[in-house]
Motif scaffolding. Structure first.
Motif, PDB file in Angstrom:
ATOM      1  N   THR A   1       6.968 -55.803 -26.992  1.00  0.00           N
ATOM      2  CA  THR A   1       5.786 -56.293 -26.297  1.00  0.00           C
ATOM      3  C   THR A   1       6.004 -56.291 -24.792  1.00  0.00           C
ATOM      4  OG1 THR A   1       5.260 -57.694 -28.181  1.00  0.00           O
ATOM      5  CG2 THR A   1       4.203 -58.239 -26.083  1.00  0.00           C
ATOM      6  N   ALA A   2       7.173 -56.727 -24.362  1.00  0.00           N
ATOM      7  CA  ALA A   2       7.450 -56.837 -22.930  1.00  0.00           C
ATOM      8  C   ALA A   2       7.442 -55.489 -22.251  1.00  0.00           C
ATOM      9  CB  ALA A   2       8.803 -57.510 -22.721  1.00  0.00           C
ATOM     10  N   SER A   3       7.907 -54.434 -22.940  1.00  0.00           N
ATOM     11  CA  SER A   3       8.067 -53.149 -22.286  1.00  0.00           C
ATOM     12  C   SER A   3       6.905 -52.215 -22.512  1.00  0.00           C
ATOM     13  CB  SER A   3       9.354 -52.473 -22.779  1.00  0.00           C
ATOM     14  OG  SER A   3       9.286 -52.269 -24.178  1.00  0.00           O
ATOM     15  N   ALA A   4       5.975 -52.590 -23.404  1.00  0.00           N
ATOM     16  CA  ALA A   4       4.875 -51.691 -23.714  1.00  0.00           C
ATOM     17  C   ALA A   4       4.012 -51.458 -22.488  1.00  0.00           C
ATOM     18  CB  ALA A   4       4.015 -52.291 -24.834  1.00  0.00           C
TER      19      ALA A   4
ATOM     20  N   ARG B   1      -0.673 -61.653 -22.431  1.00  0.00           N
ATOM     21  CA  ARG B   1       0.068 -62.810 -22.942  1.00  0.00           C
ATOM     22  C   ARG B   1       0.846 -63.396 -21.771  1.00  0.00           C
ATOM     23  NH1 ARG B   1       3.791 -61.370 -27.657  1.00  0.00           N
ATOM     24  NH2 ARG B   1       3.478 -63.541 -28.300  1.00  0.00           N
TER      25      ARG B   1
ATOM     26  N   GLY C   1      13.811 -58.134 -20.226  1.00  0.00           N
ATOM     27  CA  GLY C   1      13.334 -57.260 -21.280  1.00  0.00           C
ATOM     28  C   GLY C   1      14.417 -56.909 -22.272  1.00  0.00           C
TER      29      GLY C   1
ATOM     30  N   TYR D   1       5.830 -55.458 -12.753  1.00  0.00           N
ATOM     31  CA  TYR D   1       4.754 -54.808 -13.503  1.00  0.00           C
ATOM     32  C   TYR D   1       4.300 -53.545 -12.795  1.00  0.00           C
ATOM     33  CZ  TYR D   1       4.660 -59.651 -15.109  1.00  0.00           C
ATOM     34  OH  TYR D   1       5.029 -60.898 -15.562  1.00  0.00           O
TER      35      TYR D   1
ATOM     36  N   ARG E   1       4.532 -66.179 -24.501  1.00  0.00           N
ATOM     37  CA  ARG E   1       5.682 -65.426 -25.003  1.00  0.00           C
ATOM     38  C   ARG E   1       6.875 -66.337 -25.270  1.00  0.00           C
ATOM     39  NH1 ARG E   1       7.921 -61.606 -21.958  1.00  0.00           N
ATOM     40  NH2 ARG E   1       8.598 -60.556 -23.852  1.00  0.00           N
TER      41      ARG E   1
ATOM     42  N   ARG F   1       8.269 -63.038 -18.213  1.00  0.00           N
ATOM     43  CA  ARG F   1       7.175 -62.214 -17.723  1.00  0.00           C
ATOM     44  C   ARG F   1       6.029 -62.178 -18.720  1.00  0.00           C
ATOM     45  NH1 ARG F   1       8.975 -56.140 -17.052  1.00  0.00           N
ATOM     46  NH2 ARG F   1       6.721 -55.853 -17.169  1.00  0.00           N
TER      47      ARG F   1
ATOM     48  N   SER G   1       3.041 -59.993 -20.826  1.00  0.00           N
ATOM     49  CA  SER G   1       2.849 -58.662 -21.389  1.00  0.00           C
ATOM     50  C   SER G   1       1.369 -58.327 -21.283  1.00  0.00           C
ATOM     51  CB  SER G   1       3.315 -58.600 -22.840  1.00  0.00           C
ATOM     52  OG  SER G   1       2.554 -59.478 -23.654  1.00  0.00           O
ATOM     53  N   GLY G   2       1.072 -57.058 -21.128  1.00  0.00           N
ATOM     54  CA  GLY G   2      -0.308 -56.599 -21.092  1.00  0.00           C
ATOM     55  C   GLY G   2      -0.972 -56.663 -19.732  1.00  0.00           C
ATOM     56  N   TRP G   3      -0.292 -57.156 -18.710  1.00  0.00           N
ATOM     57  CA  TRP G   3      -0.920 -57.261 -17.387  1.00  0.00           C
ATOM     58  C   TRP G   3      -0.573 -56.041 -16.545  1.00  0.00           C
ATOM     59  CZ3 TRP G   3       0.599 -58.143 -12.107  1.00  0.00           C
ATOM     60  CH2 TRP G   3      -0.466 -58.500 -11.262  1.00  0.00           C
TER      61      TRP G   3
END
Length: 416
Positions: free
Chosen positions: A21-24, A38, A12, A415, A43, A234, A236-238
Motif C-alpha cells: 500500500t505504501a509504495s503503490a 489513507r 516503506g 510523495y 495506516r 506516511r 498512501s494514495g496521496w
C-alpha cells in the motif's frame, strides 16, 4: 538524516500488504482523479499500532485528528488495548479547538476519556520538555491537519515539540495528513532567521508545499542541532497534485478561521493582510477571502482585476465583521473568487493585493509593530512596496532564495 530502527512504516520497509500500500503509485492518467487516501493514523491503526507497542503514548492533536468516519483518534486509541495512550497535548486553539487566534484551552482532564490534556501553546524548549517529562510518556505522536503556509502555527508546534522531545529523551512519531493545497511547489519569500517567531521559526518558503511528515524530516535534517528520534507514518494514495477534495477525507476546520479547504487555498497570500490596517475577513463567514476597510470603494477591485492575475477574479464587496478589526462596522473591499486553482498563485496574489490596496486607498497602513515583516520573513516586502515597487518586482526579489529552498526541500519529499 537517518531514520531510527523503528522507522519501518516511514521507510516503506514493512512486509506484506502494508508495504504494498505504501509504495503503490497511481498511473499517470489517474493523477487528477479522486483516490482513496489513507492517512498516517489510518495506516498505523491498520497495522495494530505496532510502531507504538510497549510504550506510553502522548498525542499532540486538535479536532482535525479524525478518522475517515469522523471519530477522533484520541477516542479510538483510548478504547483500544493495543495502545497505551496516557496524555494529550493541545496546540493553539486547544485540543477541542474552542479558543480563538492567540489563545488555548489550558490544562484540564478530557471529560470523554479522563486523559490529562496539557497546553503546549507558546511553550518551547525546556519548559515544553518538562511537560513531556511530567506526563510520563515514552513517545510523543503528532497528528494535526496543516494549511500549507509558513505562518500557520501548527507546523511550529511540530518543530517545538520535536526540540522538546530531544531535550526530554522522548521518541517522536508524525502521522501524516495531506497538504490541502497540494504539494506541487514551494512559493513565496523564504524567512530570514533574524525574523524568526512562532509564525516562522526557520528559513522555509511562505507556501512550503510539503506535508507535516515531510516538514518533520526537513526540520530534523536541516534545523535541529540534535536530531530527534523520528518516525513518520506516511499516507498512501496521496499525490502531490491532489487538492483536498480529491482525498475523500472529511474536512474539519484546523482553526476557527480556516472553515473550508477554499480558505486554505488563499490563506498563504491573504493572511499578509494581518500585517495591515485592513480586515483580513475575520469575523465573517469568508475569512481571508474577504478583505477590506472603512473608506475603500470599488477602485481596489478594479485595480486588482486589471492585473489579470491567473485563476482569480475580484468582486467589489462590503461586509461587517462580527469581531476582530472593524467589529460591527460596514467596510468596503474585495472578495477573491478563485476560478482556476490549477494556475492560481496565492502568494503572488497576496502581494498584488497589497500593492493595489496601497495605490488605490489613501488610508492604507502597515500595522505599527511591522507584523508584516514576521509574516513575510524580512523587511523586503514592506520596504519595496513603500518604495513603489510593483508586483513583478517584489516577487522577483525572492526568487534566488526560493530556488535554494526548493533544492533543499526536494531531499525530504515522500510523495510523487
Amino acid at each position: 538524516m537517518s531514520l531510527s530502527r523503528r522507522g519501518l512504516l516511514a521507510a516503506g520497509g514493512a512486509a506484506g500488504a502494508l508495504a504494498a500500500t505504501a509504495s503503490a503509485a497511481l498511473p499517470a492518467a489517474a493523477q487528477g482523479r479522486r483516490s482513496r487516501v489513507r492517512t498516517g493514523f489510518e495506516r498505523l491503526a491498520a497495522d495494530g499500532y505496532r510502531l507504538l507497542s510497549g510504550e506510553r503514548v502522548g498525542v499532540v492533536t486538535n479536532p482535525t485528528g479524525i478518522t475517515r468516519d469522523a471519530r477522533h483518534l484520541v477516542d479510538v486509541m483510548h478504547g483500544d488495548d493495543r495502545v497505551d495512550l496516557v496524555a494529550v497535548f493541545g496546540p493553539e486553539h486547544g485540543f477541542r479547538g474552542t479558543a480563538q487566534a492567540g489563545g488555548s484551552e489550558g490544562r484540564y482532564d478530557d471529560p470523554a476519556t479522563g486523559l490529562p490534556v496539557y497546553d503546549t501553546y507558546l511553550k518551547s524548549g525546556q519548559p515544553l520538555a518538562d511537560i513531556f517529562t511530567a506526563s510520563g510518556v515514552d513517545t510523543v505522536v503528532f497528528d494535526i491537519q496543516d494549511a500549507g503556509a509558513r505562518f500557520y502555527t501548527y507546523i511550529w508546534t511540530l518543530y517545538d515539540c520535536m526540540v522538546a522531545a530531544v531535550l526530554s529523551g522522548k521518541r517522536f512519531v508524525v502521522l501524516d495528513r495531506p497538504n490541502p493545497v497540494t504539494g506541487r511547489a514551494a512559493l513565496g519569500p523564504v524567512l530570514e532567521k533574524a525574523f524568526a517567531s512562532f509564525v516562522g521559526r526557520e528559513p522555509i518558503a511562505q507556501a512550503h508545499g510539503m506535508t507535516v511528515a515531510e516538514l518533520a524530516r526537513l526540520f530534523n535534517g536541516e534545523f535541529l542541532t540534535t536530531p530527534a528520534e523520528l518516525d513518520v507514518v506516511r499516507m498512501s494514495g496521496w499525490r502531490r497534485t491532489s487538492f483536498y477534495d480529491a482525498t475523500e477525507l472529511p474536512w474539519v476546520p484546523p482553526s476557527p478561521n480556516m472553515p473550508t479547504p477554499e480558505t486554505a487555498l488563499v490563506y498563504s497570500g491573504t493572511c499578509l493582510f494581518e500585517g495591515t490596517n485592513l480586515s483580513e475577513g475575520r469575523g465573517t463567514t469568508r475569512p481571508f477571502e474577504l478583505l477590506g476597510a472603512e473608506g475603500i470603494d470599488r477602485a481596489w477591485a478594479e485595480a486588482a482585476n486589471a492585473l489579470g492575475l491567473p485563476g482569480v477574479r475580484f468582486r467589489e464587496a462590503y461586509f461587517a465583521p462580527t469581531f476582530s478589526k472593524f467589529q460591527g462596522k460596514t467596510v468596503g473591499g474585495v472578495q477573491l473568487h478563485v476560478h482556476d486553482r490549477e494556475v492560481f498563485d496565492p502568494v503572488r496574489t497576496g502581494i498584488a493585493l497589497l500593492v493595489t490596496a496601497k495605490r488605490s486607498w489613501s488610508g492604507f497602513a502597515w500595522r505599527p509593530d511591522n507584523w508584516i515583516d514576521k509574516l513575510t520573513g524580512s523587511t523586503r516586502v514592506r520596504t519595496m512596496i513603500d518604495a513603489g515597487a510593483g508586483t513583478d518586482e517584489v516577487v522577483g526579489a525572492w526568487q534566488q532564495d526560493l530556488a535554494a529552498f526548493r533544492a533543499v526541500r526536494r531531499q525530504y519529499l515522500l510523495y510523487r
